[in-house]
Scaffold this active site. Sequence first.
Site, PDB file in Angstrom:
ATOM      1  CG  ASP A 137     -31.706  38.930  13.935  1.00 47.27           C
ATOM      2  OD1 ASP A 137     -30.689  38.111  14.410  1.00 47.27           O
ATOM      3  OD2 ASP A 137     -32.067  39.758  13.924  1.00 47.27           O
ATOM      4  CD  GLU A 190     -26.096  41.375  13.108  1.00 50.03           C
ATOM      5  OE1 GLU A 190     -24.970  41.838  12.760  1.00 50.03           O
ATOM      6  OE2 GLU A 190     -27.115  41.072  12.444  1.00 50.03           O
TER       7      GLU A 190
END
Length: 413
Positions: free
Chosen positions: A82, A175
């Site tokens: 991400d 994350e």
Amino acid sequence: MNIVERFINYTRINTTTSREKGAAGIMPSSQGQMELAILLKAELEALGMEEIMLRDSAILTATLPANINKDLPTVSFFAHLDTSAEQTNDTQAKIVQYNGGDIVLNEALDIVLQEADFPEIAQYQGQEIIVTDGTSLLGADDKAAIAAIMHALQVLTNNPDIEHGPVKVAFLPDEEQGLRGAKAFDVESFGADFGYTLDCCGIGEFVHENWNAGNAVVTFTGQSAHPMSAKGKLKNSLLMAHKFIAMLPPGEAPEYTDGREGYYWVKELAGNSAKTVLKMDIRDFTQQGYAQRMTFLQQLADSCQTLWGQGHINIELSDRYENVANSLEGEAGFPIDIAKEAYLRNGIEMKAIPMRGGYDGAVLSQKGLPCPNIFTGAHNFHSIYEYLPVDSLQAASDVVVDVIRITVEKLAK
């Protein structure tokens, strides 16, 4: 495919994390993360990797089997899929030849990466740098890591003369909102002995210590009353919260600290005179300092309870993640030694920095997989001014390859 082509190809997939879906427990929180994981799965298959597994959560793992008959530990490498939610536009990455001064990212919108604001860019004169058009993040956090790891695997498969033990890789979702992918990751079934994340930092930087991190949720319960008859009856929970905050140690907040100085972060305050909820982050690099901070908050709440009476304050303290240094002490510090040697072989001066934040390696280390952090080479994460020197990206991948080589040289039995 070369490393730059890989990276730019990954940036074309919008993997912006979704805080709303993440808060609802959905993982991955954005479809783009699964799209990127599917692409990586196909590339891993093309490289001949084994034990490839893509889960519904977008956690992707794979193994490169050893090509020598020696007893070796399994080394692993991690990156996250991400990108941060600060910007949600699609990335329009481009390569510029940097010869000093400012870089015009978008002439039409007058968006300029100015050397005066980011003086560290001067060290990259004469190099190619990857930037955006100024309307999005670049996504080098953490697609530079993905490109570096994938390129390293390509080097190993294209050069079977490079001896290596078993190598595992993992790409994790979300994350950027509480290390959610790492928290969901099954370290035991993964089967690695030690690992490295690649996340953050300019060339040469290395992280093997970060926060011990915790949360505090303090609920203040007052007694509402109409102001016309409030005397002796109204107990204002908002004022209780402000009194509690005022009793925190002065100067021990994020805006007053740096380096290895810990803090209390008053992060969120919401409510009314009847009920107010305060949310705080607690951070300290040492286990003793962290424990003292959590104890202080509990004692402060107990004192307020005595002052205001039973039921007017409730505190919930919880741990978020530990300092990775806790898992790398003494003989367990060999991943640091291997990385130092890998940096040295590539002519890179290691600059060990204390990370004033969390990263996937902190959670993985706490689960039993020692996991310091190697640079990706990028700068200005979470910003439209994010940039990635090509030479630094290549260096990150070269370090990964040399970590694998040195593991054979130093740890073979």
